[in-house]
Design a protein around this motif. Structure first.
Motif, PDB file in Angstrom:
ATOM      1  N   MET A  43      23.253 -35.680  13.784  1.00  0.00           N
ATOM      2  CA  MET A  43      24.340 -35.341  12.893  1.00  0.00           C
ATOM      3  C   MET A  43      25.624 -35.937  13.474  1.00  0.00           C
ATOM      4  O   MET A  43      25.906 -35.802  14.651  1.00  0.00           O
ATOM      5  N   GLU A  44      26.391 -36.560  12.624  1.00  0.00           N
ATOM      6  CA  GLU A  44      27.615 -37.218  13.064  1.00  0.00           C
ATOM      7  C   GLU A  44      28.685 -36.199  13.442  1.00  0.00           C
ATOM      8  O   GLU A  44      28.712 -35.083  12.922  1.00  0.00           O
ATOM      9  N   PHE A  45      29.553 -36.618  14.354  1.00  0.00           N
ATOM     10  CA  PHE A  45      30.627 -35.751  14.844  1.00  0.00           C
ATOM     11  C   PHE A  45      31.530 -35.299  13.696  1.00  0.00           C
ATOM     12  O   PHE A  45      31.922 -34.132  13.631  1.00  0.00           O
ATOM     13  N   HIS A  46      31.863 -36.208  12.779  1.00  0.00           N
ATOM     14  CA  HIS A  46      32.742 -35.881  11.651  1.00  0.00           C
ATOM     15  C   HIS A  46      32.109 -34.790  10.774  1.00  0.00           C
ATOM     16  O   HIS A  46      32.785 -33.830  10.389  1.00  0.00           O
ATOM     17  N   LEU A  47      30.829 -34.915  10.483  1.00  0.00           N
ATOM     18  CA  LEU A  47      30.134 -33.930   9.666  1.00  0.00           C
ATOM     19  C   LEU A  47      30.067 -32.583  10.389  1.00  0.00           C
ATOM     20  O   LEU A  47      30.290 -31.527   9.784  1.00  0.00           O
ATOM     21  N   LYS A  48      29.782 -32.616  11.688  1.00  0.00           N
ATOM     22  CA  LYS A  48      29.751 -31.366  12.463  1.00  0.00           C
ATOM     23  C   LYS A  48      31.103 -30.670  12.417  1.00  0.00           C
ATOM     24  O   LYS A  48      31.181 -29.453  12.247  1.00  0.00           O
TER      25      LYS A  48
ATOM     26  N   LEU B 149      24.489 -20.539  10.844  1.00  0.00           N
ATOM     27  CA  LEU B 149      24.952 -21.871  10.442  1.00  0.00           C
ATOM     28  C   LEU B 149      25.610 -22.594  11.613  1.00  0.00           C
ATOM     29  O   LEU B 149      25.346 -23.773  11.852  1.00  0.00           O
ATOM     30  N   VAL B 150      26.428 -21.882  12.366  1.00  0.00           N
ATOM     31  CA  VAL B 150      27.101 -22.489  13.530  1.00  0.00           C
ATOM     32  C   VAL B 150      26.068 -22.917  14.576  1.00  0.00           C
ATOM     33  O   VAL B 150      26.169 -24.000  15.157  1.00  0.00           O
ATOM     34  N   VAL B 151      25.052 -22.078  14.810  1.00  0.00           N
ATOM     35  CA  VAL B 151      24.006 -22.423  15.777  1.00  0.00           C
ATOM     36  C   VAL B 151      23.278 -23.692  15.342  1.00  0.00           C
ATOM     37  O   VAL B 151      23.029 -24.593  16.152  1.00  0.00           O
ATOM     38  N   VAL B 152      22.934 -23.792  14.056  1.00  0.00           N
ATOM     39  CA  VAL B 152      22.231 -24.977  13.552  1.00  0.00           C
ATOM     40  C   VAL B 152      23.128 -26.215  13.623  1.00  0.00           C
ATOM     41  O   VAL B 152      22.653 -27.314  13.924  1.00  0.00           O
ATOM     42  N   ILE B 153      24.419 -26.040  13.375  1.00  0.00           N
ATOM     43  CA  ILE B 153      25.349 -27.176  13.461  1.00  0.00           C
ATOM     44  C   ILE B 153      25.459 -27.668  14.902  1.00  0.00           C
ATOM     45  O   ILE B 153      25.414 -28.872  15.170  1.00  0.00           O
ATOM     46  N   LEU B 154      25.608 -26.750  15.849  1.00  0.00           N
ATOM     47  CA  LEU B 154      25.788 -27.134  17.242  1.00  0.00           C
ATOM     48  C   LEU B 154      24.491 -27.627  17.898  1.00  0.00           C
ATOM     49  O   LEU B 154      24.532 -28.472  18.785  1.00  0.00           O
ATOM     50  N   PHE B 155      23.355 -27.067  17.465  1.00  0.00           N
ATOM     51  CA  PHE B 155      22.060 -27.439  18.043  1.00  0.00           C
ATOM     52  C   PHE B 155      21.084 -27.819  16.929  1.00  0.00           C
ATOM     53  O   PHE B 155      20.183 -27.044  16.589  1.00  0.00           O
ATOM     54  N   PRO B 156      21.230 -29.017  16.345  1.00  0.00           N
ATOM     55  CA  PRO B 156      20.375 -29.403  15.227  1.00  0.00           C
ATOM     56  C   PRO B 156      18.895 -29.529  15.612  1.00  0.00           C
ATOM     57  O   PRO B 156      18.023 -29.437  14.758  1.00  0.00           O
TER      58      PRO B 156
ATOM     59  N   SER C 185      14.746 -28.531  13.782  1.00  0.00           N
ATOM     60  CA  SER C 185      13.540 -29.359  13.801  1.00  0.00           C
ATOM     61  C   SER C 185      12.397 -28.640  14.520  1.00  0.00           C
ATOM     62  O   SER C 185      11.244 -28.672  14.066  1.00  0.00           O
ATOM     63  N   THR C 186      12.716 -27.987  15.624  1.00  0.00           N
ATOM     64  CA  THR C 186      11.699 -27.242  16.367  1.00  0.00           C
ATOM     65  C   THR C 186      11.155 -26.093  15.530  1.00  0.00           C
ATOM     66  O   THR C 186       9.931 -25.890  15.451  1.00  0.00           O
TER      67      THR C 186
END
Length: 116
Positions: free
Chosen positions: A1-6, A44-51, A55-56
């Motif tokens: 995920m790109e920095f801008h999107l994060k 949502l924040v957890v998924v954003i910070l640790f994408p 996947s796992t």
């Protein structure tokens, strides 16, 4: 995920969180109704910070793609919200019934006392 999107997604999550807190402080929302939304924002924040976690989790659950996993989690969240709202409506319905019965009893006592 790109920095801008994060960054955009984190700002969005922060705005939602702040909006929830403001509405609780202004007594527009009860805290009990807000807790599930706060948990969703935290997730949502957890998924954003640790994408990689998404996947796992997708592989563990046997879901074909992470996007499908997001839809599945959203569906589960919607069911949780519906359940909580149903619980609160049921509770309020019981309270309304009790208040209506109490009012009817008081009204009957007043009419009986007035005619004596």
């Amino acid at each position: 995920m790109e920095f801008h999107l994060k960054t955009v997604l984190l700002i969005f999550a922060l705005l939602i969180f702040v909006g929830l807190i403001v509405q609780v402080k202004q007594k527009k929302l009860d805290l009990q109704y807000t807790m599930s939304w706060i948990v969703m924002v935290f997730g949502l924040v957890v998924v954003i910070l640790f994408p990689g976690l998404l996947s796992t989790l997708t592989m563990i659950m046997g879901v074909s793609t992470p996007v499908n996993m997001i839809f599945f989690l959203g569906f589960c969240f919607a069911l949780l919200i519906i359940y909580n709202l149903t619980k609160y409506v049921s509770k309020l319905s019981g309270e309304i019934k009790s208040l209506s019965q109490s009012f009817a009893i008081l009204e009957k006592k007043m009419k009986d006392g007035y005619h004596e």
